[in-house]
Design a protein around this motif. Structure first.
Motif, PDB file in Angstrom:
ATOM      1  N   LYS A  36      52.291  -7.882  -2.576  1.00 20.79           N
ATOM      2  CA  LYS A  36      51.476  -7.460  -3.381  1.00 20.79           C
ATOM      3  C   LYS A  36      50.786  -8.521  -4.515  1.00 20.79           C
ATOM      4  CE  LYS A  36      50.529  -3.601  -6.217  1.00 20.79           C
ATOM      5  NZ  LYS A  36      48.871  -3.634  -5.942  1.00 20.79           N
ATOM      6  N   PHE A  38      49.238  -9.702  -7.974  1.00 19.86           N
ATOM      7  CA  PHE A  38      48.991  -9.260  -9.401  1.00 19.86           C
ATOM      8  C   PHE A  38      48.132 -10.212 -10.226  1.00 19.86           C
ATOM      9  CE2 PHE A  38      53.089  -7.542  -8.071  1.00 19.86           C
ATOM     10  CZ  PHE A  38      52.775  -6.138  -8.253  1.00 19.86           C
ATOM     11  N   TRP A  46      45.762 -15.122 -10.139  1.00 16.57           N
ATOM     12  CA  TRP A  46      46.581 -14.337  -9.340  1.00 16.57           C
ATOM     13  C   TRP A  46      47.854 -14.784  -8.889  1.00 16.57           C
ATOM     14  CZ3 TRP A  46      44.599  -9.287  -8.336  1.00 16.57           C
ATOM     15  CH2 TRP A  46      43.245  -9.279  -8.733  1.00 16.57           C
ATOM     16  N   ASN A  60      53.823  -1.451 -13.316  1.00 16.48           N
ATOM     17  CA  ASN A  60      52.741  -0.389 -14.024  1.00 16.48           C
ATOM     18  C   ASN A  60      53.060   0.326 -15.347  1.00 16.48           C
ATOM     19  OD1 ASN A  60      51.400  -0.384 -11.610  1.00 16.48           O
ATOM     20  ND2 ASN A  60      52.135   1.004 -10.830  1.00 16.48           N
ATOM     21  N   ILE A  64      52.668  -6.755 -16.125  1.00 12.81           N
ATOM     22  CA  ILE A  64      53.122  -7.585 -15.408  1.00 12.81           C
ATOM     23  C   ILE A  64      53.640  -8.910 -16.143  1.00 12.81           C
ATOM     24  CG2 ILE A  64      50.634  -8.573 -14.971  1.00 12.81           C
ATOM     25  CD1 ILE A  64      53.456  -8.924 -12.336  1.00 12.81           C
TER      26      ILE A  64
END
Length: 78
Positions: A36, A38, A46, A60, A64
Motif C-alpha cells: 500500500k 501512503f 509517497w 487509520n 501515518i
C-alpha cells in the motif's frame, strides 16, 4: 520478497495440519499483507509499505506520521 509487515513485524508462522485421524503435517500460516502507498504530508512524498491489515487499521486510527515515528524509534527504516 519476504512476507514480513514493515510496521508490526508480523511474519510467517509454522504449525501443523491435523487430520481427523490426528495425523500431523507441517504447514505455514501467512500474515494478511498488502502492498500500500501512503502519503506523508510533512515530507510531501509517497511511500510504499508492505503492511498487515492490523497495521492499516492502526495507521487509520493514529495517522501515518505517528506510526512511522514510533517505528523509526524501534529501529525500523523506510
Amino acid at each position: 520478497m519476504s512476507r514480513i509487515c514493515d510496521i508490526t513485524g508480523k511474519r510467517t508462522r509454522v504449525g501443523n495440519n491435523v487430520s481427523h485421524a490426528n495425523n500431523k503435517t507441517k504447514r505455514k500460516f501467512y500474515p494478511n499483507l498488502h502492498t500500500k502507498r501512503f502519503y506523508i504530508p510533512e515530507e510531501d512524498r509517497w511511500i510504499t509499505l508492505k503492511v498487515s491489515s492490523s497495521a492499516i487499521r492502526t495507521i487509520n486510527k493514529n495517522g501515518i506520521s505517528a506510526v512511522l515515528k514510533k517505528a523509526r524509534k524501534e529501529g525500523k527504516t523506510f
